[in-house]
Design a protein around this motif. Structure first.
Motif, PDB file in Angstrom:
ATOM      1  N   GLU A 158      13.536 -13.333 -14.076  1.00 13.65           N
ATOM      2  CA  GLU A 158      14.695 -13.286 -13.202  1.00 13.65           C
ATOM      3  C   GLU A 158      14.417 -14.057 -11.911  1.00 13.65           C
ATOM      4  OE1 GLU A 158      15.178  -9.139 -12.546  1.00 13.65           O
ATOM      5  OE2 GLU A 158      15.613  -8.685 -14.648  1.00 13.65           O
ATOM      6  N   ARG A 188      21.958 -13.181  -8.659  1.00 11.92           N
ATOM      7  CA  ARG A 188      20.871 -12.868  -9.578  1.00 11.92           C
ATOM      8  C   ARG A 188      20.941 -13.813 -10.772  1.00 11.92           C
ATOM      9  NH1 ARG A 188      18.975  -7.575  -8.427  1.00 11.92           N
ATOM     10  NH2 ARG A 188      19.086  -7.385  -6.174  1.00 11.92           N
ATOM     11  N   VAL A 245      18.873 -15.020 -14.618  1.00 12.56           N
ATOM     12  CA  VAL A 245      17.966 -14.542 -15.651  1.00 12.56           C
ATOM     13  C   VAL A 245      17.754 -15.651 -16.676  1.00 12.56           C
ATOM     14  CG1 VAL A 245      19.834 -13.557 -17.059  1.00 12.56           C
ATOM     15  CG2 VAL A 245      17.502 -12.665 -17.298  1.00 12.56           C
ATOM     16  N   ASP A 252      20.890  -7.681 -18.778  1.00  9.88           N
ATOM     17  CA  ASP A 252      20.586  -8.817 -17.918  1.00  9.88           C
ATOM     18  C   ASP A 252      21.042  -8.574 -16.483  1.00  9.88           C
ATOM     19  OD1 ASP A 252      23.208  -8.844 -18.855  1.00  9.88           O
ATOM     20  OD2 ASP A 252      23.425 -10.994 -18.541  1.00  9.88           O
TER      21      ASP A 252
END
Length: 246
Positions: free
Chosen positions: A119, A157, A159, A184
């Motif tokens: 991440e 964020r 991933v 996720d």
């Protein structure tokens, strides 16, 4: 250029790179006082030594010419996930491929240590940082609102999952209802991760959070974004920006 594991002897150069990079990237959107405070808090000799010695932390430095020009700091979690907390390149070395090499070596090191999912986290105000992750195979997985110095800032964020990896959304029977858990969209917890939970597979109606420690959705989030599981006491770990709260 050489990318290698960091050692305590790199401490002064790591602090120098971090301070210059934070100032270049965040002084305008956050304010110089926030940046200086954050750099002072995060890179004290004692804290840096503790981070370098921790088993769940991966610290790599990129060395070129006379010294360190970049570094990455990542945290591994017990559910085969790892989060790149920081990837800093000194402003004078940007544009020379340092960040790309550092990212590739960091991902490889994390996967060697068992991470199936990597991440990245970048404040929305950092356009270059967001483009960097998007250009290197990371997918946007969600946003989090953070209080930094009394002002609200959005953190994006990202991933990256291995090819052919697990389903990102799974149906779970929890408490008194059916939820779809987004693996996720993850928050680190004191005992186990929290995952975003939705009322449908399309993720159009967010219900709250699913606690992986006790497999319950009996969770609560306060106005500061702190998530707590009411069933087992699992709590969301502090954000990397928490040190910058003034």
């Amino acid at each position: 250029m050489e990318v290698r594991e960091a050692t305590p002897a790199d401490g002064e150069e790591i602090r120098s790179v971090a301070t210059a990079s934070l100032r270049e990237t965040y002084a305008d959107p956050l304010g110089e006082d926030i940046v200086e405070h954050a750099a002072d808090e995060w890179y004290t000799p004692d804290r840096l030594d503790d981070r370098l010695a921790a088993e769940d932390i991966a610290y790599l430095v990129a060395e070129a010419g006379d010294g360190v020009v970049g570094f990455s700091e990542s945290e591994l979690d017990g559910d085969a996930a790892a989060a790149i907390q920081w990837l800093h390149v000194h402003p004078d070395a940007r544009g020379d491929g340092v960040g790309v090499e550092l990212l590739e070596r960091t991902e490889a090191a994390l996967r060697e240590r068992g991470a199936a999912r990597v991440e990245g986290r970048v404040l929305a105000a950092n356009d270059v940082g967001n483009e960097f992750y998007q250009d290197h195979g990371f997918s946007r997985s969600g946003d989090v609102e953070l209080d930094v110095g009394g002002e609200t800032h959005t953190e994006h964020r990202y991933v990256k999952l291995p090819t052919g990896g697990a389903e990102l959304t799974e149906q779970r029977e929890t408490d008194d209802r059916t939820l779809w858990v987004a693996f996720d969209e993850r928050e680190r917890g004191s005992q186990a991760p929290f995952y975003a939970a939705y009322g449908s597979a399309e993720r159009t109606d967010k219900y709250g959070f699913y606690c992986a420690n006790c497999e319950s959705a009996n969770t609560a989030m306060n106005t500061m974004g702190r998530v707590t599981c009411n069933s087992c006491g699992n709590e969301r770990r502090a954000s990397r920006w928490d040190a910058a709260y003034l």
